[in-house]
Scaffold this active site. Structure first.
Site, mmCIF file in Angstrom:
data_model
loop_
_atom_site.group_PDB
_atom_site.id
_atom_site.type_symbol
_atom_site.label_atom_id
_atom_site.label_comp_id
_atom_site.label_asym_id
_atom_site.label_seq_id
_atom_site.Cartn_x
_atom_site.Cartn_y
_atom_site.Cartn_z
ATOM 1 N N HIS A 209 0.913 -1.201 0.022
ATOM 2 C CA HIS A 209 0.112 0.001 -0.030
ATOM 3 C C HIS A 209 0.852 1.247 0.027
ATOM 4 O O HIS A 209 1.970 1.187 0.660
ATOM 5 C CB HIS A 209 -0.882 0.070 1.170
ATOM 6 C CG HIS A 209 -1.991 -0.987 0.965
ATOM 7 N ND1 HIS A 209 -3.335 -0.521 0.716
ATOM 8 C CD2 HIS A 209 -2.078 -2.417 1.174
ATOM 9 C CE1 HIS A 209 -4.099 -1.831 0.522
ATOM 10 N NE2 HIS A 209 -3.332 -2.656 0.861
ATOM 11 N N CYS A 240 -7.823 -1.564 3.488
ATOM 12 C CA CYS A 240 -8.653 -2.631 4.473
ATOM 13 C C CYS A 240 -9.527 -1.641 5.200
ATOM 14 O O CYS A 240 -9.139 -0.940 6.165
ATOM 15 C CB CYS A 240 -7.581 -3.325 5.176
ATOM 16 S SG CYS A 240 -8.311 -4.440 6.427
HETATM 17 N N1 COA Z 1 -19.139 -16.120 3.706
HETATM 18 C C1 COA Z 1 -20.159 -15.970 3.927
HETATM 19 N N2 COA Z 1 -20.593 -16.233 5.279
HETATM 20 C C2 COA Z 1 -19.844 -16.908 6.027
HETATM 21 C C3 COA Z 1 -18.524 -16.855 5.821
HETATM 22 C C4 COA Z 1 -18.104 -16.764 4.640
HETATM 23 N N3 COA Z 1 -16.724 -16.513 4.148
HETATM 24 N N4 COA Z 1 -18.065 -17.431 7.111
HETATM 25 C C5 COA Z 1 -18.676 -17.388 7.994
HETATM 26 N N5 COA Z 1 -19.845 -17.116 7.500
HETATM 27 C C6 COA Z 1 -21.280 -17.134 8.231
HETATM 28 C C7 COA Z 1 -21.445 -18.473 9.005
HETATM 29 O O1 COA Z 1 -22.077 -19.247 8.179
HETATM 30 C C8 COA Z 1 -22.309 -17.998 10.175
HETATM 31 O O2 COA Z 1 -23.637 -17.903 9.499
HETATM 32 P P1 COA Z 1 -24.903 -18.066 10.555
HETATM 33 O O3 COA Z 1 -24.947 -17.247 11.619
HETATM 34 O O4 COA Z 1 -26.093 -17.983 9.696
HETATM 35 O O5 COA Z 1 -24.766 -19.624 10.987
HETATM 36 C C9 COA Z 1 -21.780 -16.681 10.468
HETATM 37 O O6 COA Z 1 -21.098 -16.068 9.265
HETATM 38 C C10 COA Z 1 -20.838 -16.719 11.597
HETATM 39 O O7 COA Z 1 -19.887 -17.679 11.454
HETATM 40 P P2 COA Z 1 -18.248 -17.204 12.205
HETATM 41 O O8 COA Z 1 -17.626 -18.361 11.667
HETATM 42 O O9 COA Z 1 -18.499 -17.204 13.664
HETATM 43 O O10 COA Z 1 -18.064 -16.044 11.507
HETATM 44 P P3 COA Z 1 -17.763 -14.439 12.265
HETATM 45 O O11 COA Z 1 -18.833 -13.961 12.702
HETATM 46 O O12 COA Z 1 -16.586 -14.732 13.291
HETATM 47 O O13 COA Z 1 -16.841 -13.667 10.991
HETATM 48 C C11 COA Z 1 -15.449 -14.004 9.104
HETATM 49 C C12 COA Z 1 -15.551 -14.433 10.539
HETATM 50 C C13 COA Z 1 -14.208 -14.401 8.639
HETATM 51 C C14 COA Z 1 -16.503 -14.871 8.449
HETATM 52 C C15 COA Z 1 -15.571 -12.160 8.971
HETATM 53 O O14 COA Z 1 -15.088 -11.738 10.145
HETATM 54 C C16 COA Z 1 -15.312 -11.723 7.705
HETATM 55 O O15 COA Z 1 -16.094 -12.090 6.533
HETATM 56 N N6 COA Z 1 -14.301 -11.055 7.704
HETATM 57 C C17 COA Z 1 -14.022 -10.359 6.265
HETATM 58 C C18 COA Z 1 -12.846 -9.612 6.569
HETATM 59 C C19 COA Z 1 -12.354 -8.864 5.238
HETATM 60 O O16 COA Z 1 -12.576 -9.401 4.158
HETATM 61 N N7 COA Z 1 -11.481 -7.933 5.300
HETATM 62 C C20 COA Z 1 -10.889 -7.257 4.269
HETATM 63 C C21 COA Z 1 -9.689 -7.999 3.611
HETATM 64 S S1 COA Z 1 -8.424 -8.127 4.291
HETATM 65 ZN ZN ZN Z 2 -4.177 -4.729 0.805
#
Ligand code: COA
Ligand code: ZN
Length: 316
Positions: A209, A240
């Site tokens: 970045h 991010c």
């Molecule tokens: N896509 C869609 N849904 C997802 C998923 C995914 N990759 N991973 C988990 N889920 C859903 C689960 O199915 C669950 O659904 P439900 O409540 O209907 O059963 C719910 O999310 C919670 O699951 P959990 O494993 O506890 O996830 P979380 O709430 O702790 O979130 C992440 C973890 C990783 C999914 C979330 O923090 C995230 O998507 N972060 C992305 C960060 C990102 O993209 N940052 C920028 C790029 S660097």
């Molecule tokens: Zn990046």
């Protein structure tokens, strides 16, 4: 300085960039940008991410984007995934490659994916299995590799543990990411020299970045160490949502111009890339940080002022 003959660019603007845009970019415009990038012969595109739609609502249309892009032979279409659910969605959507995400620092990993680093490594093991079953290649990115916006310095030993965890589960391509532009060229060299000596056979890449205008210097330092894979974003989009102070990636067209000027090949059509950047500026509705769109390539020439032309023709 040692420079390679050729480097491979992975365009991340439609993922790293569009994820942080304040307005949702309509799906058909995302598809248009991906297709334009492929027409500019960009060899790798990180199209979108398969994350929780509440975490990154801007990319909630990942399936539809993947389904409707025109697949150009010669371009590898990847997506970012944090866990098994994301990997299954990405494979079902037909990606060529999965790019995994976790951070070197605990606090950024918690903020970004709601897991400790150890939990993330566990989840990524499942991602590797999904990818292997589907014969989809995997590259593992490590955010905050060179510094964390919450914790500051990330000790080399800590980064080494995370790299080691990924290598142990079979990672062969690893990307070190400077999430908020904290790295400097000397640090990049030292880090890469250390990691390359410690983990032989890994294909390294650098994700920069330009938050503090050190992205291209850092890429030069990495090339000097032998790295030939770099991420960049069209126009210098990027950032991010879970890292305060994050701003754009190194600008793709600026980087490609710099590489071509030094005789390093990318296979990318720079003129077309500049046109894509103009189109992206129109889509996001503002000027982007890239310099080349303003200045044109260094081959650009301007007409001579009449007085200068007259003097030149007299002295000829
Ligand atoms: N896509 C869609 N849904 C997802 C998923 C995914 N990759 N991973 C988990 N889920 C859903 C689960 O199915 C669950 O659904 P439900 O409540 O209907 O059963 C719910 O999310 C919670 O699951 P959990 O494993 O506890 O996830 P979380 O709430 O702790 O979130 C992440 C973890 C990783 C999914 C979330 O923090 C995230 O998507 N972060 C992305 C960060 C990102 O993209 N940052 C920028 C790029 S660097
Ligand atoms: Zn990046």
């Amino acid at each position: 300085m040692r420079l390679p003959e050729r480097v491979t660019i992975c365009e991340v603007g439609t993922r790293d960039g569009f994820q942080i845009e304040p307005e949702f970019i309509p799906t058909e415009l995302k598809i248009e940008v991906v297709d334009l990038l492929a027409e500019a012969a960009v060899p790798r595109i990180e199209v979108t991410s398969f994350v929780h739609p509440k975490a990154v609502p801007q990319l909630r249309d990942a399936e539809e984007v993947m389904a409707r892009i025109r697949r150009r032979p010669g371009t590898r279409y990847a997506a970012l995934v944090p866990n098994e659910k994301g990997a299954v969605r990405a494979v079902d959507a037909g990606v060529d490659a999965i790019h995994t995400v976790l951070s070197a620092s605990e606090s950024h990993n918690l903020a970004n994916v709601n897991m400790s680093v150890a939990e993330s490594l566990e989840k990524l093991r499942a991602v590797m299995r999904v990818a292997e079953r589907a014969s989809v290649s995997v590259a593992c990115g490590i955010s905050t590799s060179f510094g964390c916006p919450f914790e500051g310095d990330v000790p080399l030993a800590q980064l080494e543990r995370v790299v080691g965890g990924l290598v142990d589960m079979g990672a062969r391509a690893i990307g070190l990411a400077d999430t908020t532009g904290m790295a400097n060229p000397r640090q990049v060299s030292r880090t890469l020299e250390h990691m390359m000596a410690r983990f032989a056979g890994v294909e390294w890449s650098l994700h920069t970045h330009d938050t503090r205008a050190m992205a291209i210097p850092n890429i030069l330092a990495a090339m000097d160490c032998g790295v030939t894979h770099f991420d960049s974003a069209i126009g210098g989009l990027g950032g991010c949502p879970f890292a305060p102070g994050a701003s754009g990636n190194v600008c793709s067209e600026d980087l490609v111009h710099c590489l071509h000027a030094m005789g390093i090949q990318t296979g990318i059509d720079l003129e077309r890339l500049i046109e894509v950047s103009r189109r992206v500026q129109a889509i996001v509705g503002r000027a982007l940080p890239g310099q080349l769109v303003k200045a044109g390539p260094s081959s650009r020439r301007y007409p001579l002022p009449d007085t200068v032309a007259a003097r030149l023709s007299r002295s000829a």
